[in-house]
Write an enzyme that holds these catalytic residues in place. Structure first.
Site, PDB file in Angstrom:
ATOM      1  N   HIS A  23       1.627   4.542  -2.824  1.00 27.72           N
ATOM      2  CA  HIS A  23       1.714   5.995  -2.634  1.00 27.72           C
ATOM      3  C   HIS A  23       3.069   6.525  -3.099  1.00 27.72           C
ATOM      4  O   HIS A  23       3.155   7.551  -3.784  1.00 27.72           O
ATOM      5  CB  HIS A  23       1.534   6.341  -1.151  1.00 27.72           C
ATOM      6  CG  HIS A  23       0.145   6.177  -0.633  1.00 27.72           C
ATOM      7  ND1 HIS A  23      -0.951   6.749  -1.248  1.00 27.72           N
ATOM      8  CD2 HIS A  23      -0.327   5.528   0.462  1.00 27.72           C
ATOM      9  CE1 HIS A  23      -2.039   6.447  -0.555  1.00 27.72           C
ATOM     10  NE2 HIS A  23      -1.693   5.702   0.476  1.00 27.72           N
ATOM     11  N   HIS A  36       3.557   6.475  -6.894  1.00 29.20           N
ATOM     12  CA  HIS A  36       2.700   7.524  -7.459  1.00 29.20           C
ATOM     13  C   HIS A  36       3.377   8.887  -7.302  1.00 29.20           C
ATOM     14  O   HIS A  36       3.478   9.672  -8.255  1.00 29.20           O
ATOM     15  CB  HIS A  36       1.349   7.501  -6.733  1.00 29.20           C
ATOM     16  CG  HIS A  36       0.292   8.340  -7.377  1.00 29.20           C
ATOM     17  ND1 HIS A  36      -0.995   8.426  -6.882  1.00 29.20           N
ATOM     18  CD2 HIS A  36       0.314   9.152  -8.455  1.00 29.20           C
ATOM     19  CE1 HIS A  36      -1.702   9.238  -7.642  1.00 29.20           C
ATOM     20  NE2 HIS A  36      -0.934   9.695  -8.605  1.00 29.20           N
ATOM     21  N   HIS A  80       0.825  -1.201   0.000  1.00 27.82           N
ATOM     22  CA  HIS A  80       0.000   0.000   0.000  1.00 27.82           C
ATOM     23  C   HIS A  80       0.868   1.263   0.000  1.00 27.82           C
ATOM     24  O   HIS A  80       0.687   2.163  -0.837  1.00 27.82           O
ATOM     25  CB  HIS A  80      -0.907  -0.028   1.247  1.00 27.82           C
ATOM     26  CG  HIS A  80      -1.886   1.095   1.329  1.00 27.82           C
ATOM     27  ND1 HIS A  80      -3.198   0.947   0.954  1.00 27.82           N
ATOM     28  CD2 HIS A  80      -1.759   2.381   1.748  1.00 27.82           C
ATOM     29  CE1 HIS A  80      -3.836   2.093   1.135  1.00 27.82           C
ATOM     30  NE2 HIS A  80      -2.978   2.984   1.621  1.00 27.82           N
ATOM     31  N   GLU A  81       1.820   1.329   0.906  1.00 32.49           N
ATOM     32  CA  GLU A  81       2.664   2.520   1.021  1.00 32.49           C
ATOM     33  C   GLU A  81       3.571   2.680  -0.198  1.00 32.49           C
ATOM     34  O   GLU A  81       3.858   3.806  -0.618  1.00 32.49           O
ATOM     35  CB  GLU A  81       3.488   2.486   2.312  1.00 32.49           C
ATOM     36  CG  GLU A  81       2.662   2.448   3.591  1.00 32.49           C
ATOM     37  CD  GLU A  81       1.622   3.534   3.706  1.00 32.49           C
ATOM     38  OE1 GLU A  81       1.791   4.598   3.054  1.00 32.49           O
ATOM     39  OE2 GLU A  81       0.628   3.358   4.422  1.00 32.49           O
TER      40      GLU A  81
END
Length: 601
Positions: A393, A396, A389-390
């Site tokens: 981020h 991105h 998940h991190e």
């Protein structure tokens, strides 16, 4: 009992490398003084933005460059503070940067208001006559979209002065919920006492001990229930604030204002609620299955969070997690994987817990730094998905900063959870393909079903409640405690179905949810999750062409387009129901798999 290591005992290879920001604290303080001395530059542009194209360009670039340097200072200071919050040197460093940021914001506070005072035709003329301003055209014209809702200078000044007293309701709730409220201890089936806090509540509700779950639940709602009318007043107060702001500025409604500020069409909100409501039978089916598997005659909300698959030995070390991550994100192609590999090997991740380290996990960084990820690694599947998940981020942010100028590199909060959740979905797909142990497969499916339930169904219920209470107040219906309890209780029953008892306690859950003070924020959890699931399905079924489009049009786009346009260019139209419907179909497939597998054991 395991004793936490001191910071200096953590292997350097498992720490983030902050020397990539500043080689030393001395270098940090040198740059701090430069930024501090530059603050007075703001004054030379005040009242002059409309004087010439060159002056406007100089002002914008000065603000942008100094903002970049300030952000770099902040990232360095807050990461040092978070790696050991007991270190007073770095606490002081962070405080000084925050104070500097306040001074910087105050110095440039006139900027947006002065831009809004420029006539649109004049603004376009200035942009056209200056090559440098053309790169800022999207941002400048976008700012002017708020002009119809901007008041006179004196009126804006009055509203600015009123912002602090108008924030009393949320501040009161925050202080009450985080500092003042006290909970009774919860007793487990063996008669042992457990301290109930805001932090421990979720963990206790996952316990396999039903007596403990029930007593924890009752402890929480007994405390909040005693203040039902007080908390009705704080929530009603914040709704009043939103309505006041919208009416003063001329918006159609409080929701219109909140979504317009993020450039989101209100149809997105309505389509989400409509589509999720159409698929509530899937949630009812899941809750009925939960009741059956837990072998309960009567299931309450305190039974909704205990895992359905327990006592599974599913240990995942950090080294194993890195391998899973590379395998799981293989569908994203080599260029994307190179970013992940760089982060894993070049000091982006602070891996293990140490004394004083901030809890949780996050991705941070700025335009002038690489991304950084804070973890507090535990050898389990949840931490593996958190890492994926991190890194979503971080990748991105990395791509947006690489391909966009600073003023377009920050992406909208509306798209912020898409890349992170897409990574999780791709990882889960690979794990399902490779795992052979049926119990581990069940555990993983349970993890996915719970994630969807909590992020799409539950957050949409929150969004529906938030919209309805604003509508009620806008139409002149008072938000009494009884009215809020009845509305929330009815929504809870509608969403979770007949398999769950909607009791007096859960009808008061609204009174402890801080998100209802965030002004139409929660719907974005559900839309982001749905967009991510839709994109991951496209990636897995269509391959590299979708990956190329996703990387170029979304991950590298920053804020170069409106958030809905960014997602549409990537292949997801959030103004239609289709992405929500597709996401619900994936939930249905996972539920089918779960039921089939559990019946085969």
């Amino acid at each position: 009992m395991t004793t936490l290591k001191e910071r200096h005992e953590i292997n350097p290879k498992d720490q983030w490398d902050l020397t990539t920001i500043f080689e030393s604290d001395d270098q940090f303080w040198d740059q701090f003084e430069v930024v501090k001395s530059n603050i007075n530059k703001a004054e030379q542009f005040k009242t002059k933005l409309n004087s010439s194209s060159e002056t406007l360009y100089e002002a914008i670039t000065t603000l942008e460059n100094d903002s970049q340097q300030l952000s770099k200072l902040y990232v360095y200071a807050h990461l040092l503070h978070d790696q050991d919050t007991s270190n007073s040197t770095y606490s002081a460093m962070e405080n000084k940067v925050q104070s500097l940021a306040v001074q910087f914001s105050a110095a440039w506070s006139y900027f947006t208001a002065e831009l809004l005072s420029i006539d649109e035709s004049r603004m376009k003329e200035m942009i056209e006559s200056h090559e440098g301003l053309k790169s800022f055209e999207f941002n400048l014209i976008n700012i002017l979209k708020d002009k119809p809702y901007t008041l006179s200078t004196n009126e804006e000044k009055i509203l600015a002065l009123a912002s602090e007293p108008l924030s009393t309701a949320e501040e009161t709730f925050s202080m009450f919920s985080n500092a003042d409220i006290q909970f009774d201890d919860a007793i487990d089936q063996a008669g042992e006492r457990h301290i109930v806090t805001q932090g421990s509540y979720s963990k206790l509700m996952e316990s396999s001990d039903r007596v403990l779950r029930k007593n924890t639940y009752n402890s929480m709602y007994k405390a909040y229930g005693q203040y039902n009318h007080t908390l009705q007043s704080t929530l009603s107060g914040v709704v009043d604030k939103h309505i006041f702001s919208a009416r003063v500025r001329g918006y159609d409604s409080s929701r219109h204002q909140a979504l317009h500020q993020n450039r989101i069409d209100e149809v997105v909100y309505d389509q989400l609620i409509d589509a999720v409501n159409e698929h509530l039978p899937l949630l009812h089916r899941y809750t009925a299955l939960r009741k059956e598997l837990l072998q309960l005659d009567e299931m309450h909300m305190y039974d909704m969070y205990t895992p359905l698959v327990k006592d599974i030995d599913f240990k995942v070390t950090y080294e194993e997690a890195k391998e899973w991550l590379i395998k799981g994100l293989k569908p994203m192609g080599e260029d994307y994987l190179d970013i992940i590999k760089e982060g894993l090997s070049n000091g982006w991740v602070d891996v293990y817990e140490n004394k004083g380290k901030r809890s949780g996990a996050y991705s941070s960084g700025s335009y002038l730094t690489n991304p950084f990820i804070l973890m507090n690694w535990q050898d389990n599947v949840n931490n593996l998905f958190t890492l994926a998940h991190e890194f979503g981020h971080s990748a991105h942010s990395y791509l947006s900063r690489k391909h966009q100028p600073s003023h377009m590199s920050d992406y909208s909060i509306f798209v912020a959870e898409v890349a992170s959740t897409c990574n999780e979905a791709l990882l889960a797909h690979t794990m399902h393909q490779e795992l052979t142990d049926p119990m581990k497969k069940l555990y993983l499916l349970n993890h996915e079903l719970e994630g969807f339930k909590g992020t799409v169904f539950r957050q949409t219920m929150f969004a529906e409640f938030e919209h309805l209470i604003h509508q009620m107040k806008e139409e002149g219906t008072p938000l009494t405690a009884d009215a809020l309890n009845e509305l929330y209780g009815n929504l809870n029953k509608k969403y979770y179905g007949d398999a769950v008892v909607t009791d007096e306690n859960i009808s008061k859950e609204w009174s402890r949810i801080p998100h209802f003070y965030y002004n139409f924020y929660v719907y974005q959890y559900a839309t982001g999750y749905s967009a991510a699931i839709a994109l991951s399905e496209q990636i897995l079924s269509e391959g590299q062409p979708v990956v190329d489009r996703y990387v170029k049009e979304m991950l590298s786009a920053g804020s170069s387009e409106e958030p809905l346009t960014v997602l549409k260019n990537a292949g997801v139209d959030m103004t239609s129901k289709e992405p929500i419907v597709k996401a619900c179909k994936v939930f249905e497939q996972k539920l089918d798999e779960f039921e089939k597998l559990i019946k085969s054991l």
